[in-house]
Scaffold this motif. Structure first.
Motif, short mmCIF file in Angstrom:
data_model
loop_
_atom_site.label_atom_id
_atom_site.label_comp_id
_atom_site.label_asym_id
_atom_site.label_seq_id
_atom_site.Cartn_x
_atom_site.Cartn_y
_atom_site.Cartn_z
N VAL A 271 29.39 38.75 25.53
CA VAL A 271 28.39 37.70 26.10
C VAL A 271 28.28 38.06 27.62
CG1 VAL A 271 29.29 35.80 24.30
CG2 VAL A 271 30.58 36.16 26.33
N ASN A 272 28.56 39.28 27.72
CA ASN A 272 28.01 39.90 29.16
C ASN A 272 28.63 39.29 30.08
OD1 ASN A 272 25.98 41.37 27.90
ND2 ASN A 272 24.74 39.71 27.72
N VAL A 273 29.95 38.93 30.11
CA VAL A 273 30.70 38.25 31.45
C VAL A 273 31.59 39.66 31.81
CG1 VAL A 273 32.58 36.80 32.21
CG2 VAL A 273 30.99 36.02 30.61
N PRO A 274 31.49 39.90 33.04
CA PRO A 274 32.16 41.31 33.38
C PRO A 274 33.76 40.72 33.50
CG PRO A 274 30.98 40.33 35.25
CD PRO A 274 30.55 39.31 33.98
N LEU A 275 34.64 41.64 33.10
CA LEU A 275 36.15 41.70 33.67
C LEU A 275 36.30 42.21 34.76
CD1 LEU A 275 37.57 42.95 30.10
CD2 LEU A 275 37.09 40.55 30.71
N LEU A 276 37.04 41.28 35.50
CA LEU A 276 37.48 41.51 36.84
C LEU A 276 38.77 42.22 37.03
CD1 LEU A 276 36.52 38.37 38.46
CD2 LEU A 276 35.24 40.28 38.69
N GLY A 277 39.42 42.29 35.92
CA GLY A 277 40.73 43.00 35.80
C GLY A 277 41.66 42.22 34.82
N VAL A 278 42.89 43.02 34.69
CA VAL A 278 44.06 42.42 34.07
C VAL A 278 45.15 42.40 34.85
CG1 VAL A 278 45.69 43.07 32.16
CG2 VAL A 278 43.30 43.58 31.76
N ALA A 279 45.65 40.94 34.74
CA ALA A 279 47.00 40.46 35.26
C ALA A 279 48.15 40.52 34.65
CB ALA A 279 46.95 39.44 36.12
N GLU A 280 49.13 41.52 34.96
CA GLU A 280 50.35 41.29 34.04
C GLU A 280 51.54 40.47 34.47
OE1 GLU A 280 52.47 45.19 32.23
OE2 GLU A 280 53.68 44.63 33.85
N ASN A 281 51.85 39.51 33.58
CA ASN A 281 52.69 38.33 34.13
C ASN A 281 54.25 38.69 33.41
OD1 ASN A 281 53.47 36.06 35.55
ND2 ASN A 281 53.10 34.88 33.86
N ASP A 307 42.36 50.22 28.22
CA ASP A 307 41.63 49.99 26.82
C ASP A 307 40.39 49.17 27.06
OD1 ASP A 307 43.79 51.54 25.51
OD2 ASP A 307 44.58 49.94 24.47
N LEU A 308 40.33 48.21 28.17
CA LEU A 308 39.14 47.45 28.18
C LEU A 308 38.38 47.98 29.36
CD1 LEU A 308 41.13 44.09 28.24
CD2 LEU A 308 39.45 44.84 26.51
N GLU A 309 38.63 49.22 29.88
CA GLU A 309 37.98 49.55 30.87
C GLU A 309 37.86 49.02 32.20
OE1 GLU A 309 34.25 51.17 29.17
OE2 GLU A 309 35.28 52.65 27.71
N THR A 310 39.02 48.59 32.59
CA THR A 310 38.96 47.63 34.05
C THR A 310 40.08 47.93 34.63
OG1 THR A 310 38.72 45.14 34.76
CG2 THR A 310 40.18 45.75 32.77
N GLU A 311 40.39 47.20 35.53
CA GLU A 311 41.57 47.48 36.54
C GLU A 311 42.85 46.48 36.37
OE1 GLU A 311 42.15 47.13 41.35
OE2 GLU A 311 40.39 46.65 40.41
N LEU A 312 43.99 47.23 36.49
CA LEU A 312 45.08 46.43 36.35
C LEU A 312 45.20 45.66 37.91
CD1 LEU A 312 47.78 45.38 35.32
CD2 LEU A 312 48.79 47.49 36.12
N LEU A 313 45.13 44.58 37.92
CA LEU A 313 45.03 43.84 39.38
C LEU A 313 46.30 43.91 39.83
CD1 LEU A 313 42.76 40.77 38.45
CD2 LEU A 313 42.14 42.78 39.95
N PHE A 345 50.68 37.52 43.95
CA PHE A 345 49.69 36.70 43.72
C PHE A 345 48.58 37.00 44.75
CE2 PHE A 345 52.35 33.87 41.07
CZ PHE A 345 51.58 34.06 39.98
N THR A 346 49.14 36.94 46.05
CA THR A 346 47.79 37.19 47.23
C THR A 346 47.33 38.35 47.36
OG1 THR A 346 49.72 35.48 48.58
CG2 THR A 346 48.03 37.19 49.70
N ALA A 347 48.11 39.36 46.95
CA ALA A 347 47.17 40.79 46.74
C ALA A 347 46.17 40.77 45.71
CB ALA A 347 48.56 41.87 46.23
N MET A 348 46.60 40.25 44.58
CA MET A 348 45.73 40.00 43.57
C MET A 348 44.26 39.22 44.01
SD MET A 348 47.57 39.87 39.85
CE MET A 348 48.92 39.14 40.35
N ALA A 349 44.54 38.29 44.67
CA ALA A 349 43.61 37.25 45.11
C ALA A 349 42.59 38.11 46.31
CB ALA A 349 44.03 36.03 45.82
N LYS A 350 43.39 38.89 47.03
CA LYS A 350 42.66 39.71 47.89
C LYS A 350 41.57 40.60 47.50
CE LYS A 350 44.75 40.83 51.68
NZ LYS A 350 45.83 41.14 52.71
N ASN A 351 42.28 41.07 46.32
CA ASN A 351 41.41 42.12 45.88
C ASN A 351 40.03 41.60 44.84
OD1 ASN A 351 40.44 44.43 43.78
ND2 ASN A 351 42.38 44.82 42.91
N LEU A 352 40.25 40.23 44.37
CA LEU A 352 39.33 39.71 43.56
C LEU A 352 38.26 39.05 44.55
CD1 LEU A 352 41.49 37.51 41.03
CD2 LEU A 352 39.77 39.51 40.59
N LEU A 353 38.66 38.56 45.66
CA LEU A 353 37.87 38.18 46.88
C LEU A 353 36.63 39.52 47.18
CD1 LEU A 353 39.82 35.97 49.14
CD2 LEU A 353 37.83 35.57 47.42
#
Length: 358
Positions: A271-281, A307-313, A345-353
């Motif tokens: 549905v054309n929504v870009p993946l910003l990344g994967v977060a491993e919890n 596999d999803l051709e995106t970044e590990l956040l 969490f803060t590092a991933m938030a910074k990356n997403l911003l």
């Protein structure tokens, strides 16, 4: 009313650009059989003039395959969206779906999703929102972050955010409740704790649409949307309703979680929504000597991202303080910001911003 004889055929007609059928989208206003003739009414809200014709042709073709039906009368009622269509590509992503709702004043909308339950998705969404808010405030910008809890069946965000009040209604609009500077709306605010949510697809879709159109979100830099696990009605309704700027996929290192995560995340690509990344919890448990104990395996997030051709956040460690903070309504980003989990969490938030150019 839809005649049982016509229902299976109508369910075979997909809305253009979606894998979902027009019946579950609620586009069939009526369908009856009169002798050997089928009479079908459709009600579609779209700004794309090609959509009604495509749907009408699809219905006619489907009905032509039914035994005993020699003619079909299909009428289409078309309504233009009340909100303006999305801007040109490069300014805002456009989604070809019925009745997409713009949110005036909201700059960026990101979804937090998972293929399966039990991976800590809601915990991630809550801490991500708090971390984004913290970073924006450190830049001297007003705190303008919202959190929309679309996990209809299991709304845990109110507990995690320490909010138990009821939202007020002003000028026919719900006012989000607020804590830690985050504006929050959740089905948990509108139901008693003991009331189960036993809803089918159309009711879920209507709720999500109301959370978008009938909530006074105000001016927001970022709206974080917590989705229920899987790829069902809530996810499709959200993509249909809101112009998402991207999605973050949450998984654990376990092979079974990664496998389901991949399948679930592929929905956003369709549905054309870009993946910003994967977060491993729940990535690892840190021992007192600093070594790491990989209780649930290792490398699952990296495999899913590849596999999803995106970044590990990033990777969030197991920390009892996360669960304790959630139970007390104090996210770890607020209660223990200098912990390994808080810093993750803060590092991933910074990356997403940075990805969102905020």
């Amino acid at each position: 009313m839809i005649d049982d004889k016509l229902l299976p055929a109508l369910k075979q007609v997909k809305y253009p650009g979606f894998s979902r059928d027009i019946v579950s989208f609620g586009l069939v206003s009526g369908a009856t059989v009169e002798g050997n003739r089928a009479v079908v009414g459709l009600a579609i809200t779209t700004a794309d003039e090609s959509i009604p014709l495509k749907v009408k042709q699809g219905v006619e073709q489907a009905l032509a395959q039914l035994p005993g039906i020699e003619a079909a009368e299909v009428t289409v009622s078309v309504t233009k969206p009340k909100t303006p269509p999305p801007p040109a590509p490069g300014q805002k992503r456009e989604v070809s779906g019925p009745a997409q709702q713009q949110l005036p004043g909201v700059k960026k909308i990101i979804a937090v999703a998972s293929g399966k339950g039990g991976v800590g998705k809601s915990t991630f969404a809550v801490n991500l929102a708090c971390a984004i808010d913290k970073l924006l405030s450190e830049q001297g910008r007003p705190r303008q972050v919202g959190l929309m809890d679309c996990d209809i069946y299991g709304p845990s965000v109110p507990l995690m955010m320490g909010i138990s009040a009821r939202p007020e209604v002003r000028d026919n609009m719900l006012t989000p409740l607020e804590n830690f500077g985050i504006r929050v709306m959740s089905m948990g605010f509108l139901l008693d704790e003991t009331t189960p949510v036993v809803w089918r697809g159309p009711m879920i879709m209507k709720t999500i649409q109301q959370f978008a159109a009938n909530v006074d979100w105000g001016e927001l830099d970022v709206l974080v949307v917590d989705l229920p696990p899987g790829t069902g009605d809530a996810q499709l309704s959200l993509v249909q309703t809101l112009p998402l700027d991207g999605a973050v996929i949450v998984t654990t290192p376990q092979s079974v979680a990664v496998s389901v995560t991949r399948r679930g995340a592929m929905m956003f690509g369709k549905v054309n929504v870009p993946l910003l990344g994967v977060a491993e919890n729940m990535s690892y448990l840190q021992n007192p000597d600093g070594s790491k104990n990989f209780i649930f395996g290792q490398g699952g997030g990296e495999i899913a991202a590849r596999d999803l051709e995106t970044e590990l956040l990033g990777q969030v460690p197991l920390d009892p303080a996360i669960g304790q903070g959630s139970d007390r309504g104090i996210p770890i980003v607020i209660g223990h910001p200098d912990s390994a989990a808080g810093e993750s969490f803060t590092a991933m938030a910074k990356n997403l911003l940075h990805k969102l150019k905020l």
